[in-house]
Design an enzyme around this catalytic site. Structure first.
Site: not given
Length: 342
Positions: A128, A266
């Site tokens: 991160d 999607r």
């Protein structure tokens, strides 16, 4: 000196490179002995160890994951955890401990060092990239490269079917992966935890792309939240550090886009794919340098510190400072990316 090494928290590419560098330099230049603790803080908590010598670290530089194993064990939350850790370190005749991990793993190291006299040196690891005391953490570059390649591939299938494709990437509190991979991959919308998003605005951007026969890609960090809403959770259970399991914002957003625009949408959730596999050249370089400087800190008895990257230099910072706050995306950086939205 006998030195312990552990890797805690989520795995990421580059962990083995740190272990290798620590052991190679520690044995060859300082004559130290090493013991590896298995599965993060569970190792010293339960006295679970593995031999760690030069033979053990041969050939591990390009390998992802960690040969020591990892977990999210928090000894501060375990019954009599501090005493058990101290007793087991004494049993192993460990005089110093190198803890490799992110905010949670290093937060434990900071308390053990500052309050309980355990001699710790920290190495920053998180895909991160959210530790404020270092410019970069290893694992981040590999995760961004993986996410960028996925976005590149999704462009062509999105265009073939003229669908909206929502790509969910990791990032609980910080949107660095989403920002870097989204910008590098040419995403049309990037959503991060630091900036709450407006679904109507996203739909407007999506529809503007379809008007020019272009299928939009939306990149969303797992911790991103809509205005007036909450984080989407996989379930409500907490780990030993008090974190909920995030997952589902991508699927939720795709359904909202489809419902409001009528365009097929999607979702692709990259998940742990971002953590796995071979580390990039940059992450191998950075992890190796962190390992070399971490064992130097042990030699100098500079405990209670973490090695960090500042520019091209490796420096030492207090563990307490390194874990005091998260490094989040500055609004000015996000504003740069907004030029390409819609």
């Amino acid at each position: 000196m006998r030195v312990g090494v552990l890797t805690g928290g989520g795995d990421c590419p580059g962990l083995n490179a740190v272990i290798r560098a620590v052991v190679r330099k520690g044995v060859q230049e300082y004559g130290y002995e090493f013991v590896g603790f298995r599965d993060g803080w569970r190792g010293p908590l339960e006295n679970d160890t593995v031999p760690l010598d030069i033979r053990a670290v041969r050939g591990i530089l390009p390998r992802g994951g960690t040969i020591l194993g990892s977990s999210r064990t928090n000894p501060l939350k375990s019954e009599d955890g501090i005493r058990r850790v101290k007793d087991n370190l004494a049993k192993q005749e460990v005089e110093a401990l190198i803890a490799i991990g992110g905010e949670d793993t290093l937060g434990v190291a900071a308390r053990l060092s500052g309050e309980y006299g355990i001699r710790c040196v920290g190495v920053p690891k998180t895909i991160d990239n959210d530790l404020s005391a270092t410019d970069y953490t290893f694992g981040f570059d590999t995760a961004v490269n993986i996410a960028t390649e996925a976005i590149d591939r999704l462009h062509t299938t999105a265009e073939s079917h003229m669908r909206v494709l929502v790509v969910e990437v990791m990032g609980r509190h910080a949107g660095w992966i989403a920002l870097h991979s989204g910008l590098a991959g040419g995403a049309n919308v990037i959503l991060i935890p630091e900036q709450r998003f407006d679904v109507d605005q996203i739909c407007a951007w999506v529809e503007s792309r379809f008007k020019i026969r272009y299928a939009p890609i939306v990149v969303v960090a797992e911790g991103a939240m809509p205005k007036g809403g909450d984080a989407v959770l996989k379930d409500s259970s907490l780990d030993s550090f008090g974190h909920v399991r995030l997952s589902g914002i991508g699927e939720w957003l795709a359904k909202e886009i489809e419902r409001r625009t009528g365009k097929e949408a999607r979702t692709t959730v990259l998940g742990h794919v971002q953590r796995g596999g071979t580390p990039s050249a940059f992450d191998r370089w950075l992890a190796t340098r962190f390992g070399l400087h971490a064992i130097d800190a042990v030699r100098d008895e500079d405990f209670g510190t973490m090695v960090a990257l500042r520019g091209t230099d490796i420096v030492r910072v207090p563990l307490a400072e390194a874990t005091a706050r998260l490094k989040t995306v500055d609004p000015s950086l996000y504003a740069e990316a907004e030029v390409f939205f819609g």
